[in-house]
Design a protein around this motif. Structure first.
Motif, PDB file in Angstrom:
ATOM      1  N   ALA A 150       0.834  -1.202   0.000  1.00  0.00           N
ATOM      2  CA  ALA A 150       0.000   0.000   0.000  1.00  0.00           C
ATOM      3  C   ALA A 150       0.867   1.249   0.000  1.00  0.00           C
ATOM      4  O   ALA A 150       1.826   1.358   0.775  1.00  0.00           O
ATOM      5  N   ILE A 151       0.513   2.198  -0.868  1.00  0.00           N
ATOM      6  CA  ILE A 151       1.157   3.500  -0.938  1.00  0.00           C
ATOM      7  C   ILE A 151       0.066   4.553  -1.117  1.00  0.00           C
ATOM      8  O   ILE A 151      -1.109   4.233  -1.251  1.00  0.00           O
ATOM      9  N   GLN A 152       0.455   5.837  -1.161  1.00  0.00           N
ATOM     10  CA  GLN A 152      -0.530   6.885  -1.404  1.00  0.00           C
ATOM     11  C   GLN A 152      -0.683   7.214  -2.883  1.00  0.00           C
ATOM     12  O   GLN A 152      -1.795   7.358  -3.389  1.00  0.00           O
ATOM     13  N   ALA A 153       0.392   7.339  -3.614  1.00  0.00           N
ATOM     14  CA  ALA A 153       0.354   7.842  -4.987  1.00  0.00           C
ATOM     15  C   ALA A 153      -0.307   6.872  -5.949  1.00  0.00           C
ATOM     16  O   ALA A 153      -0.181   5.650  -5.803  1.00  0.00           O
ATOM     17  N   ASN A 154      -0.988   7.419  -6.933  1.00  0.00           N
ATOM     18  CA  ASN A 154      -1.316   6.660  -8.136  1.00  0.00           C
ATOM     19  C   ASN A 154      -0.105   6.783  -9.058  1.00  0.00           C
ATOM     20  O   ASN A 154       0.116   7.830  -9.658  1.00  0.00           O
ATOM     21  N   PRO A 155       0.714   5.743  -9.181  1.00  0.00           N
ATOM     22  CA  PRO A 155       1.994   5.892  -9.891  1.00  0.00           C
ATOM     23  C   PRO A 155       1.860   6.015 -11.397  1.00  0.00           C
ATOM     24  O   PRO A 155       2.871   6.231 -12.081  1.00  0.00           O
ATOM     25  N   TRP A 156       0.654   5.919 -11.907  1.00  0.00           N
ATOM     26  CA  TRP A 156       0.458   6.102 -13.353  1.00  0.00           C
ATOM     27  C   TRP A 156      -0.005   7.516 -13.688  1.00  0.00           C
ATOM     28  O   TRP A 156      -0.197   7.837 -14.859  1.00  0.00           O
ATOM     29  N   GLU A 157      -0.170   8.382 -12.694  1.00  0.00           N
ATOM     30  CA  GLU A 157      -0.703   9.718 -12.921  1.00  0.00           C
ATOM     31  C   GLU A 157       0.352  10.744 -13.309  1.00  0.00           C
ATOM     32  O   GLU A 157       0.068  11.700 -14.021  1.00  0.00           O
ATOM     33  N   SER A 158       1.568  10.583 -12.820  1.00  0.00           N
ATOM     34  CA  SER A 158       2.602  11.602 -13.038  1.00  0.00           C
ATOM     35  C   SER A 158       3.128  11.564 -14.470  1.00  0.00           C
ATOM     36  O   SER A 158       3.293  10.491 -15.063  1.00  0.00           O
TER      37      SER A 158
END
Length: 312
Positions: free
Chosen positions: A220-228
């Protein structure tokens, strides 16, 4: 497709559970990206009450417990007090709105690195979860050995891990807003060191998940890693995918950040199930049931407490 329709479709695709779970099955809740306003706070408090009435083992908050406004010590203390009203153990992951974005004018022009240090003091002072009932957790709160060059001690107490009924859970401080990269030299250096620590913590999680008694892994992490638009999450995604391929056990990847409930398979070969929880203006949560007797292992039940839409 509007968001409520997307909720229904995701529930259908995820196979929202109706079967009777096995005796060793358990459930936990995922929340995040809320509350963002006074109106959402009302729904947030009501949602805590609803979750407290559920048979859940713990709650994971994937970050962003505020919208705009100053990243003040008073807000941190207020949110900590609310977290501790959860009847279940609560595990919190820092979000970009709580530290990386605090540099923005509408959030007080505050130093993100100082705010991260304060978050650690307030929310990660020991190896216990938050919540009214606490559980012991593992934490990356010791100096990295071997040390990472130019990174000092390299302790990251916000990175947590625990196990429940043969399922390994691990959290990593990987926030949105491009992972604190591209703002200034100090932030770039911070991200470089934190990435190195995160990589070691994730490697450790995969190593421990190889044990015969471990049936699955949840990351679990916070970021949506495909958004940046920047490739700042590329190494993490590659490590996650490669680790899952070696593990050959069910892996669930949980995040928030882009405020859209979804359950899907964004990696090749459907080796990893992705869950993103609700976010503002939707105040909602997802019940995740873990059952080794279920061929899918993980099943999902979305719950929307309220949609707090802006007035016109």
């Amino acid at each position: 497709m509007n968001r409520l329709a997307a909720v229904a479709l995701a529930c259908l695709l995820a196979g929202c559970a109706t079967r009777t779970p096995s005796p060793d099955a358990f459930s936990f809740a995922v929340v995040g990206d809320t509350p963002y306003s006074d109106a959402e706070e009302v729904s947030w408090l009501a949602m805590i009450g609803r979750i407290n009435r559920e048979a859940l083992d713990f709650v994971v908050h994937v970050g962003d417990f505020k919208g705009g406004g100053k990243c003040s010590d008073e807000l941190y203390a207020h949110r900590l007090a609310q977290f501790n009203t959860f009847a279940q153990p609560l595990i919190y992951i820092p979000g970009d709105n709580e530290w990386t974005d605090c540099r923005r004018g509408y959030m007080g022009n505050m130093d993100p690195l100082e705010r991260l240090a304060r978050l650690r003091q307030v929310f990660f002072a020991d190896r216990q979860s938050l919540g009214a009932r606490r559980i012991p957790l593992q934490a990356q709160d010791q100096c990295l050995q071997p040390p990472v060059t130019a990174c000092g001690c390299g302790a990251y107490p916000e990175n947590r891990a625990w196990e429940r009924s043969g399922v390994r859970f691990v959290t990593l401080n990987i926030p949105g807003s491009s992972n604190n990269v591209g703002f200034d030299a100090a932030s770039d250096a911070e991200a470089l060191c934190r990435n190195a620590a995160n990589s070691r913590w994730l490697d450790d999680a995969f190593s421990r998940a190889q044990a015969p008694g471990v049936r699955a892994l949840v990351v679990a992490i916070q970021a949506n890693p495909w958004e940046s638009k920047q490739p700042v999450y590329r190494d993490f995604l590659a490590q996650l995918e490669a680790g899952a391929a070696r593990l050959r056990k069910p892996v669930l990847f949980v995040h928030g950040d882009s405020h859209t409930y979804r359950v899907d398979f964004p990696f090749a070969g459907e080796s990893i199930t992705r869950l993103e929880t609700f976010g503002s203006p939707f105040v909602g949560w997802v019940k995740v049931t873990v059952d080794a007797a279920d061929p899918r292992v993980f099943s999902f039940a979305p719950h929307v407490q309220a949609a707090v839409l802006p007035s016109r």
